[in-house]
Design a protein around this motif. Sequence first.
Motif, PDB file in Angstrom:
ATOM      1  N   ASP A  43       0.871  -1.177   0.000  1.00  0.00           N
ATOM      2  CA  ASP A  43       0.000   0.000   0.000  1.00  0.00           C
ATOM      3  C   ASP A  43       0.904   1.223   0.000  1.00  0.00           C
ATOM      4  OD1 ASP A  43      -2.152   1.751   0.181  1.00  0.00           O
ATOM      5  OD2 ASP A  43      -2.391   1.474   2.330  1.00  0.00           O
ATOM      6  N   MET A  47       5.634  -2.064   4.826  1.00  0.00           N
ATOM      7  CA  MET A  47       5.829  -3.458   5.219  1.00  0.00           C
ATOM      8  C   MET A  47       6.951  -4.098   4.394  1.00  0.00           C
ATOM      9  SD  MET A  47       3.133  -6.622   5.506  1.00  0.00           S
ATOM     10  CE  MET A  47       2.983  -7.024   3.782  1.00  0.00           C
ATOM     11  N   SER A  67       5.928  -5.906  10.670  1.00  0.00           N
ATOM     12  CA  SER A  67       4.752  -5.038  10.706  1.00  0.00           C
ATOM     13  C   SER A  67       3.575  -5.779  11.325  1.00  0.00           C
ATOM     14  CB  SER A  67       4.410  -4.549   9.299  1.00  0.00           C
ATOM     15  OG  SER A  67       4.064  -5.633   8.486  1.00  0.00           O
ATOM     16  N   PRO A  68       2.703  -5.058  12.028  1.00  0.00           N
ATOM     17  CA  PRO A  68       1.591  -5.705  12.720  1.00  0.00           C
ATOM     18  C   PRO A  68       0.601  -6.396  11.785  1.00  0.00           C
ATOM     19  CG  PRO A  68       1.546  -3.319  13.055  1.00  0.00           C
ATOM     20  CD  PRO A  68       2.761  -3.631  12.258  1.00  0.00           C
ATOM     21  N   GLN A  69       0.454  -5.918  10.575  1.00  0.00           N
ATOM     22  CA  GLN A  69      -0.529  -6.500   9.658  1.00  0.00           C
ATOM     23  C   GLN A  69       0.018  -7.685   8.868  1.00  0.00           C
ATOM     24  OE1 GLN A  69       1.071  -3.654   9.209  1.00  0.00           O
ATOM     25  NE2 GLN A  69       1.313  -3.124   7.067  1.00  0.00           N
ATOM     26  N   ARG A  71       1.058 -10.801   9.525  1.00  0.00           N
ATOM     27  CA  ARG A  71       0.468 -12.119   9.783  1.00  0.00           C
ATOM     28  C   ARG A  71      -0.955 -12.202   9.216  1.00  0.00           C
ATOM     29  NH1 ARG A  71       1.344 -16.470  13.324  1.00  0.00           N
ATOM     30  NH2 ARG A  71      -0.564 -17.562  13.853  1.00  0.00           N
ATOM     31  N   ARG A  72      -1.738 -11.168   9.439  1.00  0.00           N
ATOM     32  CA  ARG A  72      -3.125 -11.152   8.958  1.00  0.00           C
ATOM     33  C   ARG A  72      -3.143 -11.227   7.429  1.00  0.00           C
ATOM     34  NH1 ARG A  72      -5.478  -6.510   7.741  1.00  0.00           N
ATOM     35  NH2 ARG A  72      -4.176  -5.388   9.217  1.00  0.00           N
ATOM     36  N   LEU A  73      -2.300 -10.460   6.768  1.00  0.00           N
ATOM     37  CA  LEU A  73      -2.271 -10.459   5.309  1.00  0.00           C
ATOM     38  C   LEU A  73      -1.727 -11.767   4.743  1.00  0.00           C
ATOM     39  CD1 LEU A  73      -0.954  -6.836   4.691  1.00  0.00           C
ATOM     40  CD2 LEU A  73      -3.280  -7.678   4.327  1.00  0.00           C
ATOM     41  N   TYR A  79      -8.535 -11.751   0.891  1.00  0.00           N
ATOM     42  CA  TYR A  79      -8.515 -10.292   0.860  1.00  0.00           C
ATOM     43  C   TYR A  79      -8.347  -9.796  -0.577  1.00  0.00           C
ATOM     44  CZ  TYR A  79      -7.883 -10.114   5.959  1.00  0.00           C
ATOM     45  OH  TYR A  79      -8.051 -10.233   7.309  1.00  0.00           O
TER      46      TYR A  79
END
Length: 120
Positions: A43, A47, A67-69, A71-73, A79
Motif C-alpha cells: 500500500d 511493510m 509489521s503488525p498487519q 500475519r493477517r495479510l 482479501y
Amino acid sequence: MGIDVKLDMQAIKALEEAARLSALSTMEQLHTDLVSAQTMPFDTGDMQNNQTFVDQTEEGAVLVTGSPQARRLYYHPEYNFQHGHNANAGAAWLDPYISGDKSDFVQKAFTAEFKKKAGV
C-alpha cells in the motif's frame, strides 16, 4: 589399537564463520528476490521496504517482517489485494520459496555463498 584425532580448531572456526556469513548473504538475496517478485502486499511500501529485513543471529540470519498487519495479510488469501505497486501481490508470499517453484532458492544460494566464503 589407539586412534589419535586432532582437530584444527582454527579451520573449524573459519568454516563456522563462513557458514554464518553465507546465511546472512543468502537471506539478503532472498529479500531482494522477494521484493523483485512483487508478491508482497504493497500500500505505502512500509511493510515491504522498512518492516521486512534480515536479522542477524548468532547462528546465522533470518528474514523478518515485523509489521503488525503481516500475519493477517499472509494467511488470508481472500482479501482484495491492491496490484498498483506490486503486480503479483497476495497472501502467502513466501510459499514459492517454501514449497513452490523456488523451493531450492535458499539451498542453492547458501551453497554458492558458502563455497565462495569457505574457499572450497
